[in-house]
Structures are given as structure tokens and as C-alpha cells.
Design an enzyme around this catalytic site. Structure first.
Site, short mmCIF file in Angstrom:
data_model
loop_
_atom_site.label_atom_id
_atom_site.label_comp_id
_atom_site.label_asym_id
_atom_site.label_seq_id
_atom_site.Cartn_x
_atom_site.Cartn_y
_atom_site.Cartn_z
N CYS A 11 -6.26 1.72 -3.54
CA CYS A 11 -5.70 2.41 -2.37
C CYS A 11 -6.64 3.53 -1.94
CB CYS A 11 -4.33 2.98 -2.71
SG CYS A 11 -3.58 3.81 -1.29
N CYS A 45 0.83 -1.21 0.00
CA CYS A 45 0.00 0.00 0.00
C CYS A 45 0.87 1.27 0.00
CB CYS A 45 -0.96 0.01 1.18
SG CYS A 45 -2.25 1.28 0.97
C1 LIG Z 1 0.30 1.05 7.12
C2 LIG Z 1 -0.38 0.14 6.14
C3 LIG Z 1 -1.55 0.54 5.54
C4 LIG Z 1 -2.17 -0.27 4.61
N1 LIG Z 1 -3.34 0.15 4.05
C5 LIG Z 1 -3.97 -0.63 3.17
C6 LIG Z 1 -5.22 -0.23 2.62
O1 LIG Z 1 -5.76 0.83 2.95
N2 LIG Z 1 -5.83 -1.04 1.72
C7 LIG Z 1 -5.27 -2.23 1.33
O2 LIG Z 1 -5.85 -2.92 0.51
N3 LIG Z 1 -4.09 -2.65 1.84
C8 LIG Z 1 -3.44 -1.88 2.75
N4 LIG Z 1 -2.26 -2.30 3.30
C9 LIG Z 1 -1.60 -3.52 2.77
C10 LIG Z 1 -2.19 -4.82 3.31
O3 LIG Z 1 -2.30 -4.77 4.71
C11 LIG Z 1 -1.30 -5.96 2.86
O4 LIG Z 1 -1.16 -5.90 1.47
C12 LIG Z 1 -1.84 -7.31 3.28
O5 LIG Z 1 -1.88 -7.42 4.68
C13 LIG Z 1 -1.00 -8.42 2.69
O6 LIG Z 1 -1.43 -9.66 3.18
P1 LIG Z 1 -0.42 -10.87 3.29
O7 LIG Z 1 -1.19 -11.98 3.90
O8 LIG Z 1 0.29 -11.08 2.02
O9 LIG Z 1 0.66 -10.36 4.33
P2 LIG Z 1 0.42 -10.06 5.88
O10 LIG Z 1 -1.00 -9.64 6.09
O11 LIG Z 1 1.49 -9.14 6.28
O12 LIG Z 1 0.58 -11.45 6.57
C14 LIG Z 1 1.79 -12.17 6.55
C15 LIG Z 1 1.69 -13.22 7.66
O13 LIG Z 1 2.79 -14.12 7.54
C16 LIG Z 1 3.32 -14.38 8.84
N5 LIG Z 1 4.71 -14.79 8.70
C17 LIG Z 1 5.81 -14.01 8.60
N6 LIG Z 1 6.89 -14.77 8.49
C18 LIG Z 1 6.48 -16.06 8.52
C19 LIG Z 1 7.16 -17.31 8.43
N7 LIG Z 1 8.50 -17.39 8.34
N8 LIG Z 1 6.42 -18.43 8.49
C20 LIG Z 1 5.07 -18.37 8.59
N9 LIG Z 1 4.38 -17.22 8.67
C21 LIG Z 1 5.09 -16.08 8.62
C22 LIG Z 1 3.14 -13.06 9.57
O14 LIG Z 1 3.17 -13.25 10.99
C23 LIG Z 1 1.80 -12.60 9.06
O15 LIG Z 1 0.73 -13.07 9.86
C24 LIG Z 1 -1.61 -1.52 4.27
C25 LIG Z 1 -0.44 -1.95 4.90
C26 LIG Z 1 0.17 -1.12 5.83
C27 LIG Z 1 1.43 -1.59 6.51
#
Ligand SMILES: Cc1cc2nc3c(=O)[nH]c(=O)nc-3n(C[C@H](O)[C@H](O)[C@H](O)COP(=O)(O)OP(=O)(O)OC[C@H]3O[C@@H](n4cnc5c(N)ncnc54)[C@H](O)[C@@H]3O)c2cc1C
Length: 432
Positions: A375, A195
């Protein structure tokens, strides 16, 4: 496992499940990661992507699913921007991991340390192995604080913060609300970030607050972005520029922070187009760190050769690995071309779940992700510019007649008031 500054960790510290809301496990098997095991589908990472996908696969009838996830708590990151801008409480963004783990899914509370596609095995930090029929890789991004000298030290100082760390988002608001004069600098790094607009959101929220307090005229606000324009989506840029002019923000395009002097409260900003570096003194700094795939993932054979970010090499439409047919990826760690965001992976979840279901039944993956991402720019404390775009940053509106890429009150209500409930109650349950 990852490289973070002292208190500003991106990986969440272990939190006892009982210390966060909704802490009761619901018939979910929780295993501490001891002993070798096998599952039909292993999901690595129980964040936005992993939980939504596991829930959807359960709904599609897949019976044997395990989620490898070390953290005892689940964070809703889009709310971090509101916490840092003073429009949400920190407690709204966190729930016990046990409360979001889908019924019937095995939770292996451990970290993946390696994935070996040759032997269909995930190696856990505890040393044991989980073999799989299929693996879905979604451990998110790592925050590379070390790539900007002085950035980690600045986060430990009383004058700088980053909404990219849950623990720091409340600090952001404390800094912004106390500022009455001086210079506030907001920065975004080059390279893949989750994001990207989240580097700007606290700035608009703060400017509106400072205007309400009658101090905006005494505060110099500087926004540093690596892109050639403020965001890069036609139409959206015009709306953001209008707000930037309204608040009197100084915009530095083609620029990024190359060093921070935490003690001297100064950032060095390099403009790549002019090939010039300037020093900016700050009273408050909100910085977004460079980001990449987790180091352990980079070291596996899953990224494309020569791809420095370390993202899993998948077909960007089917989300299936291009070399290992029983490896899949979605979310921030996937090597897709879209802007990394929850909005993108909401579409990806349905595509991947349908494709995996088809393959498990002996068919072909026919569902295709179209590169959509979005976004929500919180351009004031009551309005949002909702940017929707494809993987080349061309506008991709869901409802073209409604023009949500214009500043609107209705999109604030949707994003701030309704969306958290949609996330916890529908998206994480594989229903949206
Ligand atoms: C400040 C901020 C604002 C945002 N605003 C928006 C928004 O307004 N709209 C939007 O659509 N998106 C937004 N996002 C982005 C969105 O939150 C992410 O794109 C989304 O969370 C990605 O999901 P994910 O499951 O790929 O990663 P994450 O949600 O980060 O999850 C990754 C998971 O993997 C786990 N993990 C890490 N390492 C390991 C390992 N070695 N083994 C097993 N598990 C592990 C972590 O503990 C975590 O639970 C924002 C992000 C941030 C930081």
C-alpha cells in the site's frame, strides 16, 4: 445486482465506448451476451485482475478465452486517491474497456448472475449461458453502503464523499480544497476492504495542502480506524504516526462509524475496546463503506460454508478452488488471506496463469502465491511511505536495503508518475 446509494454506485453505469479515451476495439470480438456459448477459459470480471490474467494467458498460448464484463470503461482505482487529493485529473483513471481488452479475447459485454460449477456454466444477466472448461472468478467487491445507517444519504449531501466511487473522487477534492476551518473526519470500516490505506491517503494529501494554505491550524482532523494501531504493519505504523503528529491529526483506533446523520452532519463512532460511542460533528466527511463479495456470488456454491463475506473458496497458494478443480479466483473477490490490492493480484496473476496453463497441459499447479501485498501511503503531496507486507501484516520488502517503508520522494515518483503508465502498458498486457 448490488446494493448502492443513489448516485454513489460502485458498479459503473454503462458508458458508450466512444465516450472514453482509447475507444477503438482492436480485433476483439464483442458480444452483447445473447445466445449460449462455450469457451475453454471464461474470466468473470474485466477489471485489474481479469484483464491482466486474460492477457497473460494469451501470452502463454491459451487460445479460447472469453471475458464477461458489463462495463464499457476500465477504471484504474489507485488513481482515485490522487483525484480526491487533488494530485490527478479524473480523466487519467479511465479508458475504454475495448482499448484494454487483450487481442484475440472474446468480450461478452454482460454481467454474470450465477455460476453453476455442477454444469460448468456461467449464467448471464441477459439469461443466456456460457459454459466453460475452466472459469476464473474476479468480479471485485461490492460497496455495502446500507450497512451504515445514513451513509448513503450523506454521500448525496454536499458535505460528504468517498474516493471509493470514481464519480465522487472529484467531489472529495472540491470539498477538501474549499475547507478553511472546522472539522474533517476520515473513516475506515472493519472487515475486508480494498486497499485499506486508501481511507487515509486523502487525509494526508489534504493536510499538506491545508498547511501550504496556512489553514491547517484551524482545521480539526480526525482519523477513525478499526485497527488497534494506525495500520498494523510494524515500521509503517511509526512512519504514519510521525506524519499524524506532524499534521496534528486525532487518531481513533479500534473505532468505526456506526451511523451518520447527514442532515445534522454528525457521525456516531463506536470504540470497541472502550465500548464507548461518541458523536463527531463534521464539516467534511470522507468515508469508506463496508465491503463484501457481490451478492450474486455469495448466493453461489463457490464461497466456503459459513464465510459471511462471500469470497471464492480457493487454496490461498495455488488460487484453485478447493472443491471445484476447474474454478479459480484472484483479486478482490478471492478468499485469500492477503490485504486486497492491485499489488497483491499482480503476484497472483502470474501464479494463477502458470497454474492454469500447467493444468490445461495435463500437469499440476505448482506455482504458489506468497501472500504479498502493498500500500503506497501518500503522506504528503510529494512523498510516499511504501508499505509492503505479507498476509499477516509482517513487513515483506522487495528490496530490503532501500527502506521504501520510510517517507521518500522517490516512491512518490514511482507511484504517482510512473505507475499509471506501468499499469496501462505492462500490467494490463500481462507483462508485469
Ligand atoms: C480508492 C482506491 C484506492 C486504491 N489504491 C490502491 C493502491 O494504491 N494500490 C493497490 O495495489 N491497490 C489499490 N486499490 C485496490 C485495487 O484497485 C483493487 O484491489 C483492484 O482493482 C482489484 O482488482 P479486481 O479485478 O479484483 O477488481 P476490480 O478492479 O474492481 O474489477 C472488477 C471488475 O468486475 C466487473 N464486474 C462486476 N460485477 C460483475 C459481474 N456480475 N459480472 C461480470 N463482471 C463484473 C466490474 O465491472 C469490474 O470491471 C485501490 C482501490 C480503491 C477503491
Amino acid at each position: 445486482m448490488t446494493t448502492e446509494p443513489g448516485p454513489a454506485r460502485s458498479s459503473t453505469p454503462p458508458v458508450p465506448p466512444s465516450s472514453v479515451p482509447g475507444a477503438s476495439a482492436k480485433g476483439t470480438l464483442v458480444i452483447a451476451g445473447r445466445g449460449n456459448r462455450h469457451h475453454e477459459v471464461v474470466v468473470v470480471g474485466g477489471g485489474n485482475a481479469g484483464i491482466s490474467l486474460a492477457a497473460r494467458l494469451r501470452r502463454y498460448g491459451v487460445r479460447d478465452i472469453a471475458v464477461v464484463e458489463p462495463s464499457g470503461r476500465h477504471l484504474f482505482q489507485p488513481l482515485f486517491s490522487h483525484i480526491g487529493g487533488g494530485t490527478a485529473e479524473a480523466a487519467e483513471a479511465v479508458r475504454a474497456q475495448a482499448s484494454v481488452m487483450p487481442d484475440g479475447v472474446t468480450w461478452i459485454q454482460d454481467s454474470a448472475a450465477d455460476i453453476r460449477p455442477e454444469t460448468n456454466a456461467v449464467v448471464l444477466a441477459s439469461g443466456s449461458e456460457v459454459t466453460y472448461g475452466h472459469v476464473v472468478v474476479c468480479p471485485g467487491l461490492q460497496l455495502d453502503w446500507h450497512k451504515v445507517p445514513g451513509l448513503a444519504e450523506a454521500m448525496n449531501s454536499p458535505y460528504a464523499s468517498s474516493n471509493y466511487v470514481y464519480e465522487l473522487a472529484s467531489k472529495t477534492w472540491n470539498l477538501l480544497k474549499e475547507l478553511r476551518s472546522g472539522t474533517a473526519v476520515f473513516t475506515m470500516p472493519s472487515g475486508p476492504v480494498k486497499c485499506g490505506g486508501a481511507s487515509q491517503k486523502p487525509m494526508y494529501l489534504a493536510c499538506d495542502y491545508w498547511r501550504q494554505q496556512g489553514v491547517l491550524d484551524q482545521i480539526r482532523v480526525v482519523l477513525v480506524v478499526p485497527t488497534a494501531t494506525v495500520y498494523g504493519v510494524p515500521g509503517v505504523d511509526e512512519e504514519l504516526n510521525r506524519k499524524i503528529n506532524e499534521y496534528g491529526v486525532e487518531l481513533r483506533c479500534n473505532s468505526e462509524v456506526v451511523a451518520v446523520d447527514a442532515e445534522g452532519r454528525t457521525v456516531r463512532v463506536h470504540d470497541s475496546q472502550a465500548d464507548r460511542t461518541e458523536s463527531l460533528a463534521y464539516d467534511v466527511l470522507h468515508a469508506v463503506p463496508p465491503q463484501s463479495a457481490p451478492d450474486w456470488l455469495k448466493a453461489t456454491s463457490l464461497p466456503a460454508k459459513g464465510e459471511s463475506g462471500g469470497f471464492v473458496e480457493v487454496d490461498p497458494e495455488t488460487l484453485r478452488h478447493t472443491r471445484y478443480p476447474n474454478v479459480w479466483s484472484l483479486g478482490d473477490a478471492a478468499g485469500t488471506r492477503n490485504s486486497k490490492a492491485g499489488a497483491a493480484l499482480r503476484k497472483q496473476t502470474t501464479v494463477l496463469a502458470k497454474n492454469l496453463k500447467a493444468v490445461l497441459r495435463g500437469g499440476e499447479p505448482k506455482s504458489k502465491y506468497n501472500g504479498y501485498s502493498a500500500c503506497p501511503f501518500t503522506v504528503s503531496r510529494s512523498t510516499v511511505v511504501f508499505a509492503e507486507f505479507d498476509d499477516q501484516y509482517r513487513p515483506m520488502p522487495t528490496l530490503p536495503k532501500i527502506h521504501v517503508a520510510k517517507e521518500r520522494r522517490s516512491t512518490w515518483i514511482l507511484e504517482r508518475d510512473l505507475f499509471p503508465g506501468i499499469y496501462w502498458n505492462l500490467i494490463l498486457k500481462g507483462r508485469a
